[in-house]
Design an enzyme around this catalytic site. Sequence first.
Site, PDB file in Angstrom:
ATOM      1  N   SER A  68      43.784  30.567  50.594  1.00  0.00           N
ATOM      2  CA  SER A  68      44.547  29.505  49.923  1.00  0.00           C
ATOM      3  C   SER A  68      45.042  28.474  50.941  1.00  0.00           C
ATOM      4  CB  SER A  68      45.755  30.103  49.205  1.00  0.00           C
ATOM      5  OG  SER A  68      45.343  31.030  48.225  1.00  0.00           O
TER       6      SER A  68
HETATM    7  N1  SAH Z   1      45.752  35.686  49.176  1.00  0.00           N
HETATM    8  C1  SAH Z   1      44.403  35.336  49.551  1.00  0.00           C
HETATM    9  C2  SAH Z   1      43.775  34.455  48.506  1.00  0.00           C
HETATM   10  C3  SAH Z   1      42.336  34.727  48.383  1.00  0.00           C
HETATM   11  S1  SAH Z   1      41.548  33.931  46.995  1.00  0.00           S
HETATM   12  C4  SAH Z   1      44.363  34.690  50.922  1.00  0.00           C
HETATM   13  O1  SAH Z   1      45.391  34.146  51.342  1.00  0.00           O
HETATM   14  O2  SAH Z   1      43.331  34.721  51.576  1.00  0.00           O
HETATM   15  C5  SAH Z   1      41.840  35.089  45.678  1.00  0.00           C
HETATM   16  C6  SAH Z   1      41.242  36.473  45.827  1.00  0.00           C
HETATM   17  O3  SAH Z   1      41.412  37.115  44.561  1.00  0.00           O
HETATM   18  C7  SAH Z   1      39.747  36.528  46.133  1.00  0.00           C
HETATM   19  O4  SAH Z   1      39.545  37.233  47.316  1.00  0.00           O
HETATM   20  C8  SAH Z   1      39.154  37.259  44.926  1.00  0.00           C
HETATM   21  O5  SAH Z   1      38.061  38.110  45.253  1.00  0.00           O
HETATM   22  C9  SAH Z   1      40.347  38.031  44.410  1.00  0.00           C
HETATM   23  N2  SAH Z   1      40.244  38.452  43.004  1.00  0.00           N
HETATM   24  C10 SAH Z   1      39.783  37.760  41.929  1.00  0.00           C
HETATM   25  N3  SAH Z   1      39.883  38.502  40.801  1.00  0.00           N
HETATM   26  C11 SAH Z   1      40.414  39.703  41.179  1.00  0.00           C
HETATM   27  C12 SAH Z   1      40.725  40.911  40.485  1.00  0.00           C
HETATM   28  N4  SAH Z   1      40.541  41.030  39.176  1.00  0.00           N
HETATM   29  N5  SAH Z   1      41.232  41.932  41.198  1.00  0.00           N
HETATM   30  C13 SAH Z   1      41.450  41.842  42.540  1.00  0.00           C
HETATM   31  N6  SAH Z   1      41.164  40.730  43.257  1.00  0.00           N
HETATM   32  C14 SAH Z   1      40.649  39.678  42.586  1.00  0.00           C
END
Ligand code: SAH
Length: 220
Positions: A68
């Site tokens: 993000s």
């Molecule tokens: N907090 C992270 C944001 C990553 S983007 C950072 O700072 O890097 C959001 C993440 O949510 C992705 O890695 C994606 O694979 C995950 N995601 C999407 N749907 C999900 C689900 N149902 N359960 C667990 N993770 C999920």
Amino acid sequence: MNQHLKDTFRHKGKRKLLVEELGKMGIEDPAILSAFNAIPRHYFLDLAFDEQAYTNMAFQIGSGQTISHPYTVAFQTQLLNIVKGDKVLEIGTGSGFQTCILCQLSAKVYSVERHMELHIKAKSMLTFFNFNAKLSFGDGYKGMPSYGPFDKILVTCGAPEIPRLLLSQLKVGGIMVIPVGEGVEQKMLRIIKEDEQNMKVEEFGTFKFVPMLEQTVKKI
Ligand code: SAH
């Protein structure tokens, strides 16, 4: 894990400027700003993005996902109003950067990721920083019921609606921060669970997240 875990003066200088920018953008909590100074964001990125790691941008982290924007991480964290020792459930570990920010704020963090590759990488980052967050590989819609209830829940992917199972794992008086929306944009919601039946919902502007996907987990 990144091969270039070196924090040079150049990185530190750029990071300081980013922290100043976050301050100007309305992140006022000094604990959050100092957490951003303490956790080198470039460690979580591919070497190709090293020069841009301290700009307010999102970057590819593999498996089609993105880290993000720093402002988004800071803003969601500020909405959570973290108190030392808070039990926090994060959905979407991704790179693990947000997880580390929460750990730096002395929260006890539980985080779920559905991509095995990212889960493993994030685990090594948390170990590198000596944080003992509990990272789980699985479907975030299910939460982590055996570790709940939680003081705070943070969803870092865009959900089509507020997942009921997550709400049920939030303590009464607890806060959930979640971007909700069907399309490419979501409304940032802060939900306060008033009692088992009632919640107060506040809106905090529009953001763009990768989607919160249902059911299937992705093994390597
Ligand atoms: N907090 C992270 C944001 C990553 S983007 C950072 O700072 O890097 C959001 C993440 O949510 C992705 O890695 C994606 O694979 C995950 N995601 C999407 N749907 C999900 C689900 N149902 N359960 C667990 N993770 C999920």
